[in-house]
Design an enzyme around this catalytic site. Sequence first.
Site, mmCIF file in Angstrom:
data_model
loop_
_atom_site.group_PDB
_atom_site.id
_atom_site.type_symbol
_atom_site.label_atom_id
_atom_site.label_comp_id
_atom_site.label_asym_id
_atom_site.label_seq_id
_atom_site.Cartn_x
_atom_site.Cartn_y
_atom_site.Cartn_z
ATOM 1 N N SER A 1 37.754 51.041 39.264
ATOM 2 C CA SER A 1 38.140 49.745 40.013
ATOM 3 C C SER A 1 37.173 49.382 40.279
ATOM 4 C CB SER A 1 39.184 49.628 40.832
ATOM 5 O OG SER A 1 39.259 50.339 41.939
ATOM 6 N N ASP A 2 36.808 48.355 40.746
ATOM 7 C CA ASP A 2 36.346 47.299 42.597
ATOM 8 C C ASP A 2 36.988 47.894 43.375
ATOM 9 O OD1 ASP A 2 34.875 45.768 44.056
ATOM 10 O OD2 ASP A 2 34.908 44.074 42.843
ATOM 11 N N CYS A 3 36.219 47.997 44.560
ATOM 12 C CA CYS A 3 36.488 48.609 45.410
ATOM 13 C C CYS A 3 37.427 48.633 46.259
ATOM 14 C CB CYS A 3 35.564 48.698 47.075
ATOM 15 S SG CYS A 3 34.048 50.099 46.062
ATOM 16 N N MET A 15 32.584 43.811 45.264
ATOM 17 C CA MET A 15 33.127 44.655 45.489
ATOM 18 C C MET A 15 32.515 44.826 47.083
ATOM 19 S SD MET A 15 30.623 48.175 43.924
ATOM 20 C CE MET A 15 30.553 47.089 43.063
ATOM 21 N N SER A 25 41.093 47.484 44.677
ATOM 22 C CA SER A 25 41.507 46.432 44.162
ATOM 23 C C SER A 25 42.931 46.909 43.363
ATOM 24 C CB SER A 25 40.117 46.427 42.387
ATOM 25 O OG SER A 25 40.312 46.735 41.510
#
Lengths: 766, 766
Positions: A284-286, A1, A288
Amino acid sequence: MVRLVASTQALLASTAAAALFPDCQNGPLANNTVCDTTASVSARAQALVAALTNEEKFNLTGNTSPGVPRLGLPSYQWWQEALHGVASSPGVTFAASGNYSHATSFPQPILMGAAFDDALINAVATVVSTEARAFNNANRSGLDFWTPNINPYKDPRWGRGQETPGEDTFHLKSYVASLIDGLQGGKNPQTLKLVATCKHFVAYDEESWHGTLRYEFDAQVTTQDLSEYYMQPFQTCARDAKVASIMCSYNALNGIPTCADQYILQDVLRDHWNWTAAENYVTSDCDSIESAYGYHHYAPTREQVVADSLVAGTELNCGTYYQSHLPSAFSQGLFNQSTIDQAVTRLYSALIRLGYFNPASTTPYRSLSFADVATPDAGALALKAAEEGIVLLKNDGILPLSLRTDRNTTIALIGGWANASQTMQGNYFGIAPYLHSPLYAVQQLPNVRAIYGGTGGDPTTDGWDEAYNAALSADIIIYADGTTTSDAEEGLDRNTINWSGAKVDLVSWLSELGKPLIVLSMGDQLDSAPFLSNQNVSAILWGGYPGQDGGTALVNILTGKTAPAGRLPVTQYPANYVNEVSMLDMNLRPNDTSGNPGRTYKWYDNATLPFGYGMHYTNFSARFTNMSSESYNIASLVSSCDNKTYPYLDLCPFAHQVAINITNTGTVSSDYVALLFVSGQHGPQPYPLKQLVGYERLFSIGAGASQTANLNITLGSLARFDEQGNAVLYPGDYSLLVDVPTQATWNFTLTGSEVVLDHWPQPRNR
Amino acid sequence: MVRLVASTQALLASTAAAALFPDCQNGPLANNTVCDTTASVSARAQALVAALTNEEKFNLTGNTSPGVPRLGLPSYQWWQEALHGVASSPGVTFAASGNYSHATSFPQPILMGAAFDDALINAVATVVSTEARAFNNANRSGLDFWTPNINPYKDPRWGRGQETPGEDTFHLKSYVASLIDGLQGGKNPQTLKLVATCKHFVAYDEESWHGTLRYEFDAQVTTQDLSEYYMQPFQTCARDAKVASIMCSYNALNGIPTCADQYILQDVLRDHWNWTAAENYVTSDCDSIESAYGYHHYAPTREQVVADSLVAGTELNCGTYYQSHLPSAFSQGLFNQSTIDQAVTRLYSALIRLGYFNPASTTPYRSLSFADVATPDAGALALKAAEEGIVLLKNDGILPLSLRTDRNTTIALIGGWANASQTMQGNYFGIAPYLHSPLYAVQQLPNVRAIYGGTGGDPTTDGWDEAYNAALSADIIIYADGTTTSDAEEGLDRNTINWSGAKVDLVSWLSELGKPLIVLSMGDQLDSAPFLSNQNVSAILWGGYPGQDGGTALVNILTGKTAPAGRLPVTQYPANYVNEVSMLDMNLRPNDTSGNPGRTYKWYDNATLPFGYGMHYTNFSARFTNMSSESYNIASLVSSCDNKTYPYLDLCPFAHQVAINITNTGTVSSDYVALLFVSGQHGPQPYPLKQLVGYERLFSIGAGASQTANLNITLGSLARFDEQGNAVLYPGDYSLLVDVPTQATWNFTLTGSEVVLDHWPQPRNR
């Protein structure tokens, strides 16, 4: 992240001024069921969502949520960090000075993992969640925290290994259960203290290696390895520890970006693990979701990618892709009304479970204040956590130091870590109340004169003369160096795991002075071979990233005020290991064709120093005290398990506790970590060398005294995984092994037919 | 050079306060011959050295030289930088404000190389040396400068490629001769204006790639490639341009660290190239003597390494290894008295040649002052240098921009380079008088409203919404991005040469708006394929690192105030090239076994855009005007060469000048770079695709007008190199080719027997 941490201040500014909680007394939502504390969480969330337009719902799916002003629903920042203390992040605002200008900064998880002390982890997490709640009450933080990072640390090059407790899944599972309990305020609390988020789901273990970015990495993982290794910590998070949130990752898994993968998000996470509480959501991851389009090229349009992700079960997007593209995706009919409604319902269910719509009186957490932040007890705990983790790797008898009292002892401190301050925090850190370097800590010792010899980096630009002259005039030389976040961190994998030629050269030069020379190996593991083989290097300690009081912890170990008992939570590989296996090779087992020599202590046998290694200032002996039977019937083991207490067979206890008597045969009181492994010929070949099945840290065993470690091992920890990923209890030969290297062994057999403890869901046809 | 630039301030502080020059009037040396301006340089230097103790001599061999206080010999810092303007470095001190607070900052060499204008380079170098002398007169700089970096830029990943003029040796040789002339004040000046230093000798083209550090890299180079390619720029430096100093490098060459390599330092550099002026000295790179021990493990003791380096002919050590270890090496008898005497004599001969021991009246350089620094003319030259280098890579007709005068045109600037300031300087820079970003330059345009749309980096943390909204409201979109020193610089090679997935995604999204979209590709080359193939991307300019007025230069090109005529000084490789050849593979020729597809335009034919490529705002036609004979006899060519004018056969002119008539067939006045290549079947196979043999920049060719480029090609530029590294003129077929792609061809043959133009010294037995 966090692709670019530095730029988060801008995001932060936009959310800090918002109202803290919705006004359920007099606001527009006062009569909405969401404000009715007697209604169920789901009913409350559904009522809120029913009041929203679709445009409003789409806007609520980004981490920087604008809320709904017309309804008095405040803006909200979902992104908070607290890897090892409340950390600077978009949702967390530290004050410039005074109250809320700092928070307790514990060691990085890799060092806390080395303590092998679950109670310590729970205590640390409890402090973190208390401090986070205090920040929230001051409108300086949200309540959703994107921690822990629980991907197993399988490759020594991984830049984010420091964020994890280590490489072993049994260890990670035990650790993370204690951690989540402390962060969330128990397993099924009335009010969630915080939302914790297990990340990064799944098989995310690579940052940027030889040109492959994590955003584009497609992890090829066998079902066997996936179930046995990469999924295990998340199973504990979701199924057993009831973590509220899970973060999908940047990478793809076998061709599918994880945030769009129905197999892992629905079949495994929600269906197989019964992760179905109202408040459970996936973020979500940042960026992603963007990565699935821009890097993985998973679908031909941005709309298709956001729709696939939402449908797969990623409710929240750290980023703006959902907010930008869900509207047109909906217009194109790429997902149903119920899908977006369900996503927003889950997100607000989490806030409801946090008491976001409740009166302050309903939870004591709302009364926490800065008086509860960075308390003396918390500071002592941060020191204890560092001390417990530090590992003694070599000692010719110089440690603990015998400092004279009749005259000053001169100690030279040399190296990049000698005067480390913020470096001790690793990454994902907040503002610490203080940062006590090794140099500072030595300066506090009575009858000691400390000389700082510089960083000792490069001969010219960093001045070896300064180092050499300091060493010349010293009685004792301490060389503190290793890796920092300049070598390995988020976005940055290592290419090498050796001490550089210059550092070996400097230590070698200093060692020729014939004085006691102690190496403090800091940060990630480096191959200690050059210092182990140099007889003029007297001792080596590994200290990881020890946090706000790291220098004190190291010096307390050096002087013997505290005896070292940490154990390596990862394999210390020889330098050449990085030439033997690609970092992108996800296979754990050795493979003659690819040249992969195997990963982790379970499959790799040529470590410089093995997983679990750690010396003491005393000696310990170990023996089993209650092992009598040498044979167990599998059917009996399974049938005797109470399925109400143990809803999953793998959690069933083994026939009886394993009791290990530990005797301190030396002269120094010391903690001792009892490590219990299993090995043997059972289940599918190849057999692992051994696997951890239990551990317990015993405290302050006096010279000549004994204590007993009572370890509750489970059937699951004795299981092996077949190629379909099923956890199976196999008949065959088993050995229980105590300590590293092994100090006691007890053999038994399991008889009868194999039993599947966990039927693993199979990947969908693709 | 410079392992850690940041720490150089400390070194600087120690030297800034020293006396500027020795006092030859009243000081202890007044009666020493070193102060006798009528004596020869050698006699003066020898007299000084004769007055020194050995201890003093050893102390004088480090870059931070303490001088000899008892003799009134001032301390001296040998380490100054001026890659593209007087630069921050240990010996250079900028004032905090006012006079000497800045110096002219030209573009990085890679962009100046793209200008293909040797006169420009000489003018730039003259400004640099003038400003350096002014700094020296203010006791803010020494006189030895460790520039240029003239290693040919053979691999697109190389982090320091930006410091060089490009990949082609003919180009580099022409460029560097002009540069050294400007820096040193002519070829054999009465007083050296500065000492320039050609670095890094030799085959140093790697920083840190896949775990191999430059300090430990052992370049395996064939004698053929060494002579033909890696050595060529240094031959020009040492033999032809009479550079005063050479820097040996970090790497080893075929097993021997270059600073300890008698073959290259004695046999090639001094013996073969006659680099034997009294002032000629070799300096080590910073800590490269230490690297020979700590990384290359070249000898068993530090004493042996320093002795081998001194004996091989490395007179100065950037670092402290000589100062620390030469005394004991001498005690051990590892080198002779004459060796250290010779080294110090050479070093002080250089200072003598700089007028260090002379009265100020003996040279006008001593009168230069801050009035001569950052003059308006110098600023105009910096702008011109950038404009001349910028290369037009794509244009659908949008350029030059037709801005309306009846209403404002709104231009959105988006991307990491849109508001670049210090970024425009690349590395090794000083403090510029101003830094005009692209955004600033657009803001200066009449009838234009500029909107800044942010860096456009990552969707979440950098805000694509800002970019998109800016683009939405604009008439024209300019996307300015590329690489920076965060991607590639000293110590940092690239792993990839593609535009990242996120950047392609953003540009693609913006391009869907249907507005003119211009990409400014900045920094190092990135594979333009995604933007070349996107028909909604209207134009692409490559702008390198354009220096203090870079934004103005770019905008002047965009608006047509200046017409672009730069040419790519390197091959723009397709993204996948990095997967085809190891960065450590030094071979230039294709190799089926290793998979090496060949390096540089001479051996690689699948470029996205080739070396020499560059579009214009007009069209040009080219034809040979004076080529008549189609056959030449080699013996005649050689025998007609005047060996007094041309002491080396390779410098002999070809039969006659090549005249190329260039006609501007379009409607816009423009510069034009005439590039002349040779190809054909002659000499050893494989044959290169072609090789550059001449170039000339023609200025302001009006619409419909013609100019003639008269190119003096040499026999050496027609030569090929055999496996022993000999430069040989071979009989066979030759073609002269104009421009890229080829616009005119003239064929001829060389007849008779081959003639060796340069007998290459062979490596010693090892």
